[in-house]
Design an enzyme around this catalytic site. Structure first.
Site, short mmCIF file in Angstrom:
data_model
loop_
_atom_site.label_atom_id
_atom_site.label_comp_id
_atom_site.label_asym_id
_atom_site.label_seq_id
_atom_site.Cartn_x
_atom_site.Cartn_y
_atom_site.Cartn_z
N LYS A 223 -84.97 -14.53 15.98
CA LYS A 223 -84.14 -15.50 15.25
C LYS A 223 -84.82 -16.00 13.98
O LYS A 223 -86.02 -15.81 13.77
CB LYS A 223 -83.78 -16.67 16.17
CG LYS A 223 -82.69 -16.29 17.16
CD LYS A 223 -82.18 -17.45 17.96
CE LYS A 223 -81.06 -16.97 18.89
NZ LYS A 223 -80.69 -17.97 19.88
N ARG A 258 -84.01 -14.71 26.90
CA ARG A 258 -82.99 -13.76 26.41
C ARG A 258 -83.58 -13.04 25.21
O ARG A 258 -83.87 -13.66 24.19
CB ARG A 258 -81.73 -14.53 26.03
CG ARG A 258 -80.58 -13.67 25.52
CD ARG A 258 -79.39 -14.53 25.14
NE ARG A 258 -78.29 -13.74 24.66
CZ ARG A 258 -78.16 -13.28 23.43
NH1 ARG A 258 -79.08 -13.56 22.52
NH2 ARG A 258 -77.12 -12.56 23.08
#
Ligand code: HH2
Length: 277
Positions: A223, A258
């Site tokens: 991210k 995740r």
């Protein structure tokens, strides 16, 4: 009593950090968009993640990256359901559907998925009803607003308290609707309506989320928080940073991480476990 997360016929004993592999079947996801648009490629990647040690495969048919427009439900369904069905038959681990849309969740549960991962945190009553009518595990994630606008000056007083309050409230909505508490996991939603400082504070204070009593899931993989720290605009070059973040999460109370890079993350967590003894 051992902590557990029940997802359909599978009950995870949370005595180690589980790895949820990301499988985006979209043209535009921020790091793997366009790679698995062909269902056969997606199914092959799902199976590969399991051989690499994934405990769960999470299928997404709509990108929720900052600025993303909502995808028509029919298009999302057409992307996600064949892959969910193809994998759920004999994958050996639970298939999760990453969706904000009740119809897509119901469609994928019908073909064998057994986790609903809702980045909008079950704000939609129809989604609560799909969860209540099923035996699926659920992931309640915090997002401020919606993907199209969420990064426009997000503000909080105390980000950790506010995110925790939201998660507790949404978990209570699910419980009131009949979802058993042992089916519910929570997620602070790294990158969803948060500045770099908000994301870092959420990660730093991750153990506080365990106080809510539900398993904690965290997604930091590739991210922009990693990109900002490393000054690395290319998500595919954020792998080492992502693994460091996953290890931090595992050491600070995350029950599930995740991730896109399953093999590397699984290996890192194996080393942590060996050291912990
Ligand atoms: N992050 C993304 C999507 N789904 N679900 C949970 N529970 N937690 C997360 O942090 C999370 C999530 C965004 O990542 P990705 O799926 O790789 O990208 P995109 O939304 O562009 O498909």
């Amino acid at each position: 009593m051992a902590r557990r997360w029940r997802c359909g016929s599978v009950t995870f004993t949370l005595d180690r950090t589980l790895v949820m592999g990301v499988l985006n079947v979209t043209p535009d996801s921020f790091s793997d968009g366009g790679m698995y648009e062909d269902p056969l490629d997606a199914i092959a990647r799902g199976r590969q993640m399991v051989t690499q040690g994934a405990d769960i495969v999470d299928i997404g048919g709509e990108s929720t990256r900052p600025g993303a427009e909502e995808v028509p439900v029919a298009a999302e369904m057409a992307r996600a359901r064949p892959v969910a069905g193809g994998l759920a038959r004999d994958l050996g681990v639970p298939v999760s559907i990453d969706t904000r849309h009740a119809e897509v969740a119901a469609g994928c549960l019908a073909v064998g998925a057994c986790i609903i991962n809702d980045v909008s945190g079950f704000r939609d009553q129809a989604m609560v009803e799909v969860a209540a009518a099923s035996d699926a595990g659920v992931v309640v994630m915090h997002m401020l607003g919606e993907p199209r606008t969420m990064q426009a000056e997000p503000r909080y007083g105390d980000v950790v308290s506010e995110v925790k309050e939201y998660l507790a409230r949404q978990a209570a909505v699910l419980e009131d609707a009949g979802v058993a508490p042992e089916r519910i996991a929570i997620d602070p939603g790294i990158g969803f309506g948060k500045t770099l400082d908000h994301n870092l504070e959420l990660l730093r204070r991750l153990p506080e989320f365990g106080e809510l009593g539900y398993p904690v899931l965290v997604g930091v993989s590739r991210k922009s928080v990693i990109g900002a720290i490393l000054d690395e605009p290319e998500p595919l070059r954020r792998v080492q940073g992502s693994i460091a973040a996953a290890a931090w999460c595992a050491l600070n109370g995350a029950d599930i991480v995740r991730v896109h890079d399953v093999r590397d993350t699984v290996n890192a967590l194996r080393v942590l476990r060996a050291i912990e003894g």
